[in-house]
Design an enzyme around this catalytic site. Sequence first.
Site, PDB file in Angstrom:
ATOM      1  N   CYS A 134       0.812  -1.228   0.000  1.00 47.04           N
ATOM      2  CA  CYS A 134       0.000   0.000   0.000  1.00 47.04           C
ATOM      3  C   CYS A 134       0.845   1.277   0.000  1.00 47.04           C
ATOM      4  O   CYS A 134       0.346   2.346  -0.313  1.00 47.04           O
ATOM      5  CB  CYS A 134      -0.969  -0.008   1.170  1.00 47.04           C
ATOM      6  SG  CYS A 134      -2.186  -1.326   1.027  1.00 47.04           S
ATOM      7  N   HIS A 173      -3.117   7.655   1.960  1.00 47.67           N
ATOM      8  CA  HIS A 173      -3.521   6.326   1.454  1.00 47.67           C
ATOM      9  C   HIS A 173      -4.910   6.027   2.014  1.00 47.67           C
ATOM     10  O   HIS A 173      -5.185   6.257   3.185  1.00 47.67           O
ATOM     11  CB  HIS A 173      -2.514   5.275   1.910  1.00 47.67           C
ATOM     12  CG  HIS A 173      -2.988   3.876   1.684  1.00 47.67           C
ATOM     13  ND1 HIS A 173      -3.482   3.459   0.472  1.00 47.67           N
ATOM     14  CD2 HIS A 173      -3.068   2.809   2.511  1.00 47.67           C
ATOM     15  CE1 HIS A 173      -3.833   2.188   0.569  1.00 47.67           C
ATOM     16  NE2 HIS A 173      -3.602   1.769   1.805  1.00 47.67           N
ATOM     17  N   ASN A 203      -9.971   0.192  -0.399  1.00 45.45           N
ATOM     18  CA  ASN A 203      -8.517   0.277  -0.369  1.00 45.45           C
ATOM     19  C   ASN A 203      -7.974  -0.319  -1.673  1.00 45.45           C
ATOM     20  O   ASN A 203      -8.048  -1.523  -1.885  1.00 45.45           O
ATOM     21  CB  ASN A 203      -7.988  -0.498   0.850  1.00 45.45           C
ATOM     22  CG  ASN A 203      -6.475  -0.453   0.965  1.00 45.45           C
ATOM     23  OD1 ASN A 203      -5.785  -0.014   0.049  1.00 45.45           O
ATOM     24  ND2 ASN A 203      -5.954  -0.918   2.088  1.00 45.45           N
TER      25      ASN A 203
HETATM   26  C1  LIG Z   1     -10.223  -4.833   9.599  1.00 44.14           C
HETATM   27  C2  LIG Z   1     -10.861  -3.939  10.642  1.00 44.14           C
HETATM   28  C3  LIG Z   1     -11.889  -3.032   9.979  1.00 44.14           C
HETATM   29  C4  LIG Z   1     -11.574  -4.812  11.658  1.00 44.14           C
HETATM   30  O1  LIG Z   1     -12.134  -4.009  12.651  1.00 44.14           O
HETATM   31  P1  LIG Z   1     -11.879  -4.373  14.190  1.00 44.14           P
HETATM   32  O2  LIG Z   1     -12.682  -3.408  14.955  1.00 44.14           O
HETATM   33  O3  LIG Z   1     -10.408  -4.402  14.415  1.00 44.14           O
HETATM   34  O4  LIG Z   1     -12.524  -5.782  14.263  1.00 44.14           O
HETATM   35  P2  LIG Z   1     -11.902  -7.184  14.708  1.00 44.14           P
HETATM   36  O5  LIG Z   1     -11.018  -7.731  13.638  1.00 44.14           O
HETATM   37  O6  LIG Z   1     -11.324  -7.054  16.074  1.00 44.14           O
HETATM   38  O7  LIG Z   1     -13.222  -7.999  14.762  1.00 44.14           O
HETATM   39  C5  LIG Z   1     -14.305  -7.622  15.605  1.00 44.14           C
HETATM   40  C6  LIG Z   1     -15.470  -8.510  15.259  1.00 44.14           C
HETATM   41  O8  LIG Z   1     -15.990  -8.164  13.978  1.00 44.14           O
HETATM   42  C7  LIG Z   1     -16.046  -9.329  13.177  1.00 44.14           C
HETATM   43  N1  LIG Z   1     -15.848  -8.974  11.776  1.00 44.14           N
HETATM   44  C8  LIG Z   1     -14.709  -8.915  11.067  1.00 44.14           C
HETATM   45  N2  LIG Z   1     -14.973  -8.547   9.814  1.00 44.14           N
HETATM   46  C9  LIG Z   1     -16.303  -8.347   9.737  1.00 44.14           C
HETATM   47  C10 LIG Z   1     -17.162  -7.957   8.698  1.00 44.14           C
HETATM   48  N3  LIG Z   1     -16.728  -7.687   7.458  1.00 44.14           N
HETATM   49  N4  LIG Z   1     -18.478  -7.851   8.974  1.00 44.14           N
HETATM   50  C11 LIG Z   1     -18.974  -8.108  10.193  1.00 44.14           C
HETATM   51  N5  LIG Z   1     -18.194  -8.487  11.210  1.00 44.14           N
HETATM   52  C12 LIG Z   1     -16.873  -8.613  10.982  1.00 44.14           C
HETATM   53  C13 LIG Z   1     -14.958 -10.228  13.712  1.00 44.14           C
HETATM   54  O9  LIG Z   1     -15.213 -11.568  13.368  1.00 44.14           O
HETATM   55  C14 LIG Z   1     -15.069  -9.995  15.176  1.00 44.14           C
HETATM   56  O10 LIG Z   1     -16.141 -10.736  15.688  1.00 44.14           O
HETATM   57  P3  LIG Z   1     -16.046 -11.402  17.146  1.00 44.14           P
HETATM   58  O11 LIG Z   1     -15.930 -10.236  18.093  1.00 44.14           O
HETATM   59  O12 LIG Z   1     -17.320 -12.124  17.225  1.00 44.14           O
HETATM   60  O13 LIG Z   1     -14.825 -12.258  17.106  1.00 44.14           O
HETATM   61  C15 LIG Z   1      -9.813  -3.079  11.373  1.00 44.14           C
HETATM   62  O14 LIG Z   1      -9.013  -3.896  12.193  1.00 44.14           O
HETATM   63  C16 LIG Z   1      -8.943  -2.334  10.443  1.00 44.14           C
HETATM   64  O15 LIG Z   1      -9.397  -1.454   9.743  1.00 44.14           O
HETATM   65  N6  LIG Z   1      -7.629  -2.616  10.419  1.00 44.14           N
HETATM   66  C17 LIG Z   1      -6.715  -1.991   9.531  1.00 44.14           C
HETATM   67  C18 LIG Z   1      -6.844  -2.670   8.224  1.00 44.14           C
HETATM   68  C19 LIG Z   1      -6.162  -1.933   7.134  1.00 44.14           C
HETATM   69  O16 LIG Z   1      -6.362  -0.771   6.958  1.00 44.14           O
HETATM   70  N7  LIG Z   1      -5.372  -2.674   6.358  1.00 44.14           N
HETATM   71  C20 LIG Z   1      -4.742  -2.195   5.216  1.00 44.14           C
HETATM   72  C21 LIG Z   1      -3.548  -1.390   5.588  1.00 44.14           C
HETATM   73  S1  LIG Z   1      -2.794  -0.836   4.134  1.00 44.14           S
END
Ligand SMILES: CC(C)(COP(=O)(O)OP(=O)(O)OC[C@H]1O[C@@H](n2cnc3c(N)ncnc32)[C@H](O)[C@@H]1OP(=O)(O)O)[C@@H](O)C(=O)NCCC(=O)NCCS
Length: 324
Positions: free
Chosen positions: A114, A251, A281
């Site tokens: 990214c 980004h 993204n």
């Molecule tokens: C991916 C992201 C949105 C997840 O959000 P989060 O608040 O961290 O969520 P978690 O991964 O801790 O998951 C929380 C819950 O949501 C659930 N979940 C994950 N994806 C989901 C989706 N698409 N829809 C619904 N629920 C979802 C998980 O299973 C988890 O459930 P549980 O509590 O029953 O186990 C977040 O971590 C994020 O944005 N990270 C950075 C990612 C990024 O930008 N990457 C690219 C960098 S270049």
Amino acid sequence: MTVRSVVLGCGSYLPQRILTNAELATRVDTSDEWIVQRTGIRQRHIAAEGECTSHLAINAARAALADAAVDAQSIDLIVLATSTPDNTFPATAVAVQNGLEIHHGAAFDLQAVCSGFIFALATADNFLRTGAYKRALVIGAETFSRILDWNDRGTCVLFGDGAGAIVLEAQTQPGKSSDRGVLTTHLRSDGRHKSKLYVDGGPSSTQTVGHLRMEGREVFKHAVGMITDVIVDAFNATGLTADDLDWFVPHQANKRIIDASAHKLHIVPQKVVLTVDQHGNTSAASIPLALSVAVKDGRIKKGDLVLLEAMGGGFTWGSALLRW
Ligand SMILES: CC(C)(COP(=O)(O)OP(=O)(O)OC[C@H]1O[C@@H](n2cnc3c(N)ncnc32)[C@H](O)[C@@H]1OP(=O)(O)O)[C@@H](O)C(=O)NCCC(=O)NCCS
């Protein structure tokens, strides 16, 4: 006097097909509400069957050349940032070069996930400033839809396809922070984090393409600190501050990361260009896609001070400060 890499034009290309959150919710256990609240993403574009990264890149490059009003034959360097090349080799940049009927100069790919566009911009800038090349195309192009695990709701909702490009030209400038062109770039990597965001395949390891895997929380935890560190480096290198900025074009991974970074740096929301809602993204393509939107709608104008930043797999991260 000093040589600066000045932006002559920019352009972008998005595949026709739009995939909404609502449609995704029919495939995996997710909802529009969850995706919008956690990421700010509402839709993303998906490349058609047979539409490759090079096709998106060529279209974006043509748009950038038209915006710059320069002929493709005047380009002597192409740096293409991608993690989703058409083939393992040769470089997708070579397919783009050939598609533009350019048969001189150099064309190569650059892989920093990214952060790819920032790394490509810094690379082209350094080549232009040494006098090795005169006019460069810097492209970010991705078809991330091809490396997603469409059964993994934690990742498949986040990414999209697209391409953006800028034309850079070496120009003599007074050597001040009021110059046009790239004023400073700062690149960083730390491979200790390589397993937090990676693709579980590759020619040397599995002889397969593989799928994107991510510890989303871990990425989130590190993102804001890394982003703000390289932006502070850019301010320190130039003596400029957040108040001097006209536009912040980050980004586009996640609206919460963008908001938190802007807040920490005291950049007001009115100066932040946001496209993550429309594009998702698009990895290395996200910054030039966002630049293109803001140039086309009249926000970014000649002479504006524009701050770019990215963070991604590796981890890699970087910033670029330029005057449009
Ligand atoms: C991916 C992201 C949105 C997840 O959000 P989060 O608040 O961290 O969520 P978690 O991964 O801790 O998951 C929380 C819950 O949501 C659930 N979940 C994950 N994806 C989901 C989706 N698409 N829809 C619904 N629920 C979802 C998980 O299973 C988890 O459930 P549980 O509590 O029953 O186990 C977040 O971590 C994020 O944005 N990270 C950075 C990612 C990024 O930008 N990457 C690219 C960098 S270049």
